[in-house]
Design a protein around this motif. Structure first.
Motif, PDB file in Angstrom:
ATOM      1  N   GLN A 134       0.830  -1.207   0.000  1.00 55.92           N
ATOM      2  CA  GLN A 134       0.000   0.000   0.000  1.00 55.92           C
ATOM      3  C   GLN A 134       0.867   1.261   0.000  1.00 55.92           C
ATOM      4  O   GLN A 134       0.616   2.206  -0.760  1.00 55.92           O
ATOM      5  N   SER A 141       3.086   1.606  -3.287  1.00 55.60           N
ATOM      6  CA  SER A 141       2.324   1.951  -4.491  1.00 55.60           C
ATOM      7  C   SER A 141       2.181   3.454  -4.660  1.00 55.60           C
ATOM      8  O   SER A 141       1.857   3.928  -5.762  1.00 55.60           O
ATOM      9  N   GLN A 142       2.433   4.204  -3.590  1.00 54.57           N
ATOM     10  CA  GLN A 142       2.384   5.667  -3.683  1.00 54.57           C
ATOM     11  C   GLN A 142       3.758   6.277  -3.948  1.00 54.57           C
ATOM     12  O   GLN A 142       3.865   7.392  -4.451  1.00 54.57           O
ATOM     13  N   GLY A 193       6.692   7.783  -8.082  1.00 59.44           N
ATOM     14  CA  GLY A 193       5.257   7.735  -7.853  1.00 59.44           C
ATOM     15  C   GLY A 193       4.672   9.089  -7.511  1.00 59.44           C
ATOM     16  O   GLY A 193       5.370  10.113  -7.488  1.00 59.44           O
ATOM     17  N   TYR A 238       3.754  10.300  -4.713  1.00 62.45           N
ATOM     18  CA  TYR A 238       4.222  10.858  -3.449  1.00 62.45           C
ATOM     19  C   TYR A 238       5.668  10.457  -3.196  1.00 62.45           C
ATOM     20  O   TYR A 238       6.132   9.407  -3.647  1.00 62.45           O
ATOM     21  N   TYR A 264       5.165  14.313 -10.729  1.00 66.55           N
ATOM     22  CA  TYR A 264       4.594  13.013 -11.065  1.00 66.55           C
ATOM     23  C   TYR A 264       4.079  13.032 -12.497  1.00 66.55           C
ATOM     24  O   TYR A 264       3.323  13.927 -12.894  1.00 66.55           O
ATOM     25  N   PRO A 294      -0.903  15.170  -7.666  1.00 64.20           N
ATOM     26  CA  PRO A 294      -1.576  14.469  -6.566  1.00 64.20           C
ATOM     27  C   PRO A 294      -2.592  15.357  -5.868  1.00 64.20           C
ATOM     28  O   PRO A 294      -2.398  16.573  -5.738  1.00 64.20           O
ATOM     29  N   LEU A 341       0.470  12.759   2.482  1.00 63.66           N
ATOM     30  CA  LEU A 341      -0.263  11.523   2.696  1.00 63.66           C
ATOM     31  C   LEU A 341       0.435  10.762   3.811  1.00 63.66           C
ATOM     32  O   LEU A 341       1.582  10.367   3.676  1.00 63.66           O
ATOM     33  N   LEU A 354      -4.697   0.746  -4.288  1.00 64.37           N
ATOM     34  CA  LEU A 354      -4.473   2.174  -4.071  1.00 64.37           C
ATOM     35  C   LEU A 354      -3.762   2.817  -5.258  1.00 64.37           C
ATOM     36  O   LEU A 354      -3.226   3.914  -5.138  1.00 64.37           O
ATOM     37  N   SER A 355      -3.798   2.164  -6.408  1.00 60.75           N
ATOM     38  CA  SER A 355      -3.068   2.698  -7.563  1.00 60.75           C
ATOM     39  C   SER A 355      -3.605   4.049  -8.017  1.00 60.75           C
ATOM     40  O   SER A 355      -2.877   4.838  -8.618  1.00 60.75           O
ATOM     41  N   LEU A 362      -5.127   6.186  -5.758  1.00 64.93           N
ATOM     42  CA  LEU A 362      -5.319   7.018  -4.579  1.00 64.93           C
ATOM     43  C   LEU A 362      -4.809   8.429  -4.780  1.00 64.93           C
ATOM     44  O   LEU A 362      -5.327   9.382  -4.201  1.00 64.93           O
ATOM     45  N   TRP A 363      -3.798   8.595  -5.640  1.00 60.47           N
ATOM     46  CA  TRP A 363      -3.189   9.917  -5.843  1.00 60.47           C
ATOM     47  C   TRP A 363      -4.188  10.934  -6.365  1.00 60.47           C
ATOM     48  O   TRP A 363      -3.996  12.144  -6.197  1.00 60.47           O
TER      49      TRP A 363
END
Length: 512
Positions: free
Chosen positions: A65, A68-69, A195, A197, A216, A221, A226, A504-505, A507-508
């Motif tokens: 999780q 992935s950010q 990523g 973040y 990014y 984002p 985060l 969470l791909s 989530l950004w």
């Protein structure tokens, strides 16, 4: 030559009690929550400390999780988990299926400002392929013969043989691209990725804070910061959501998810390709006889595990959860509990009086793990198998699991849209997790090789059905169920995209 010279731009516990978790929540400043703060901070609650910070080492859901950010794989996935353009466009593939040519987007950078180019892709994949890395994702690149970088935006991957699953593996967190001039040792404490973040700070067993990456490649984002806040206790997590000190969390317990729902918190159910499983290591002396394993399979009512331990929130499953290749959950020696048949298998194994089985489970990795172990303990007791349940904290569990240092384990494993990506790492002789699985055969090696040698979906489905049949007919593991997951979010959170497996791909894109 290091990238500083090339580009001139190189800058730069799980055993916590419910009371301690509640105090932590009360003592921390929160996200926007119901308070409506405008500082752009977003807080995601997780249940265990994510200690694995290098993408190819990550096995726990919490580590994935967070990573992935911070990192980006070469390709992304769409809402159906199919690969799509990412850092690179989908590849051009040669007529013989052995050469894949990827073109990177222009102007890619890591979060520290250094350029991300073909050298970084080659370096990352060769690190994953290096046996010394012990990479969890090595099996995804098992078909790679060589990698060429003719220019900074072109990566040419030459395969030993056609591999229909190859592209799928390049869209996962475990194959995310790392900078070629930052040591792995450094990444373990201060990850550097491309990523949405960037890593900012960490307080062990409390939180990891990330800051928005303004460069990014996919967009800006939604949150300025985060924070992943560690709250091992579900009820403390619910309280944190309701008070607004946490903005987002994922639950696998429907009752907990319902208790979190209020006029300020909404929950969204999502399907899952993950599966809960009783892993049996045939390599362990106590389980080496197939009749012993079949006895365990026949003694277990999977529906009872779902109804009792998971409160009905899940569907009984077979090995393969990939939608286009899904196993028939009834296609196994005992699709329903059959205690008489279980006892007959024990007799064939010369263990008519039963035996003792050590079963490890975890606290913190997911909420139903201990209940599943206890339910299975009770069910196996009906045929004279005494189960010793060993409940470990998440870090100790992961260490023993990776080492294959167990006889049986309750686990929640990731699924995939491609069945080879799901299982070649476990059940082939050179698989990354062959030691963990403890089961394999030359016949399975041949089937897995055949499964990637063709792109014909009907032919592949037939092959993976044979793989599934081999696994259940030999009771390699006991596949239990696919869970339901529930994404809980403060109503102040906008543009949150709920995806399968609570991925969470995207989530950004979410903001407060």
């Amino acid at each position: 030559m290091n990238k500083h010279n090339r580009h001139g731009r190189r800058a730069l516990a799980t055993g916590t009690t419910a009371l301690a978790a509640a105090l932590l929540v009360a003592g921390c400043s929160g996200g926007s929550g119901s308070g409506g703060d405008s500082d752009g901070a977003m807080v995601f609650g997780i249940t265990a400390d994510p200690t694995q910070m290098v993408p190819w080492t990550a096995t726990s859901e919490q580590s994935i999780q967070v990573l992935s950010q911070i990192y980006s794989p070469l390709l992304n996935t769409d809402e159906n988990s199919a690969p799509v353009d990412g850092l690179a466009a989908l590849p051009e593939v040669s007529d013989d299926g052995r050469t894949y040519t990827f073109t990177l987007q222009d102007g890619l950078t890591f979060s520290d400002g250094s350029a991300l180019d073909s050298e970084d892709v080659k370096y990352t994949y060769e690190k994953i392929m290096d046996p010394a890395s012990n990479a969890s994702s090595a099996s995804y690149l098992a078909s790679v013969a060589s990698i060429e970088t003719p220019d900074p935006t072109t990566v040419v991957v030459n395969l030993k043989q056609p591999d229909a699953s190859f592209v799928s593996g390049l869209s996962l967190v475990n194959t995310s691209i790392v900078p070629s001039d930052v040591s792995v040792e450094s990444l373990e404490t201060k990850p550097v990725g491309s990523g949405p973040y960037a890593f900012d700070s960490r307080t062990a067993n409390e939180s990891i804070t990330l800051k928005a990456n303004p460069d990014y490649y996919a967009g800006t984002p939604g949150a300025k910061t985060l924070e992943f806040r560690i709250i091992p206790d579900d009820q403390a997590m619910v309280s944190a959501l309701k008070t607004g000190s946490v903005d987002l969390a994922v639950f696998d317990n429907p009752v907990t998810a319902k208790s979190a729902t209020s006029d300020k918190v909404k929950t969204t159910p999502v399907d899952s390709l993950q599966y809960h499983v009783l892993q049996l290591r045939a390599a362990s002396p106590v389980l080496s006889d197939v009749n012993t394993r079949l006895a365990i399979q026949c003694a277990i009512s999977r529906k009872d595990v779902v109804d009792s331990a998971a409160l009905g929130s899940g569907d009984v499953t077979g090995p393969i959860t990939s939608p286009d290749y899904r196993s028939d959950p009834e296609a196994q020696p005992c699709p329903e509990q059959d205690l008489d048949k279980a006892k007959s298998y024990l007799e064939k194994a010369g263990k008519a009086g039963g035996f003792t089985l050590d079963l490890m489970t975890s606290q913190g990795l997911y909420s139903t793990a201990v209940d599943e172990a206890q339910n299975i303990q009770a069910q196996l007791g009906k045929i004279g198998i005494k189960v010793n349940v060993e409940t470990l904290d998440s870090n100790e569990y992961v260490e023993k699991w990776l080492a294959g240092d167990f006889d049986a384990a309750i686990a929640q494993n990731a699924g995939s849209a491609d069945p080879n990506t799901m299982y070649a790492r476990y059940f082939t002789s050179n698989g990354s997790y062959a030691k963990v699985a403890g089961y394999g055969s030359p016949a399975l090696d041949t089937l897995f090789a055949q499964g990637i040698a063709t792109t014909d979906e009907a032919e592949r489905k037939q092959i993976y059905t044979q793989i599934s049949d081999d696994l259940v007919n030999n009771a390699a593991w006991i596949w239990l169920f696919t869970p339901k997951e529930y994404i809980a979010s403060n109503t102040a959170v906008k543009d949150l995209e709920a995806r399968t497996d609570a991925s969470l791909s995207m989530l950004w894109k979410a903001s407060i």
